[in-house]
Structures are given as C-alpha cells and as structure tokens.
Design a protein around this motif. Sequence first.
Motif: not given
Length: 177
Positions: A71-74, A164-168, A13-18, A76-83
């Motif tokens: 990538d592109g969570f908000q 919240y970030t996907t659809d409020g 759902e988040l990927m579809r919205a972004r 151009t900024m990512p939701l950070l992962g381990c790498r």
Amino acid sequence: MEELVEMWMLIGELMRARTREYLASSPLSPDGMPGLRPPATPAQVRELEALASQPLDPEYRRFLSLTDGLDGFQYTMPLLGCRDWENSERSGLGSMFRNIVLETGPLTEVGLPEETQVFPIHVNAEGSAGILMLHHSHDALERFWWTGQGDNMFFHTFRDLVAYTTDGSYSPRHLSD
C-alpha cells in the motif's frame, strides 16, 4: 536465501522512503499510509501467474512471497499483489488499464514485439497511468513498462523499478530514447 534477504532490504528502503513522504504530508490520511501485507501463499502466486498468462518476473515473485503487495507504493496507489485480484474494484481498474493500453495502438509502436503479453502490477486511481509487467521472447528488452499521462519508461527488472521509485538510483529507458 540471499535473494530473499536482498529483496527484504529493497522493500525496507522503499518503505522508509514512503513513510518519510507520508509523515511529511499534511494532513495525514489513512489512504496514503504505506503498508506491507501478509505474504502470498505459493498457491496464490501460481493463481496470479495463470491470471497473468505469463511467467512472473522472478523478483516480483520474491516480492509477493514476502509481502503480497504494498500500500502507498506511488501516492495512494498500491503495488498490486495476488489478493488485489480478488477485489473487484482493483481488478476491474487493472483490467481496464490493460485494455486501454492494448487498444491505443500496437505494442510495436513503443518498441515491443507484437506477441508481448502485458499484465498490470500498479494502476493509479483514475486508471490513466500504471505499470505493466511484460513477457516476450526478447531477453534484451525490458520486463516492466510504466505508461500513462505522458510517461513511457521501461525497466529491465522489478529491482530496477523499485530502485527508481525509492531513490532514483536507476535510470529507466524513456520511449523517446
């Protein structure tokens, strides 16, 4: 297994919205393109947990096991992962943001217990806003804090944050509440 399927659906759902937002923007830029990453290994997740000096939120842990960041969570900024913590620019920005938040005043001023541990999972390009994963001994308090640029929103779970970030569909607690 059901929890992993639910997390995949939430990520979808988040990927579809972004992706919709990205394709509606002009001009299209590779910097803003949303993207999933290869999953983190169990060893990478353990290393991140050690770096964070706190247990990872179970839903964030499931997220990392499916995609090690986004990538592109908000914008151009990512939701950070381990790498991301192996990348000196991203890890430096995350550490700087965490330090600024801790230096601006005691966590008790925002209603968090003094012993709260904070760890960044998202930071904007300027280092002026981000999302911190929280760990404290109070089960009733939220686990995520979105702060900076006048925002102070609290989320109980990683799922709430993504909703919240996907659809409020989730209403965070604001500091003024």
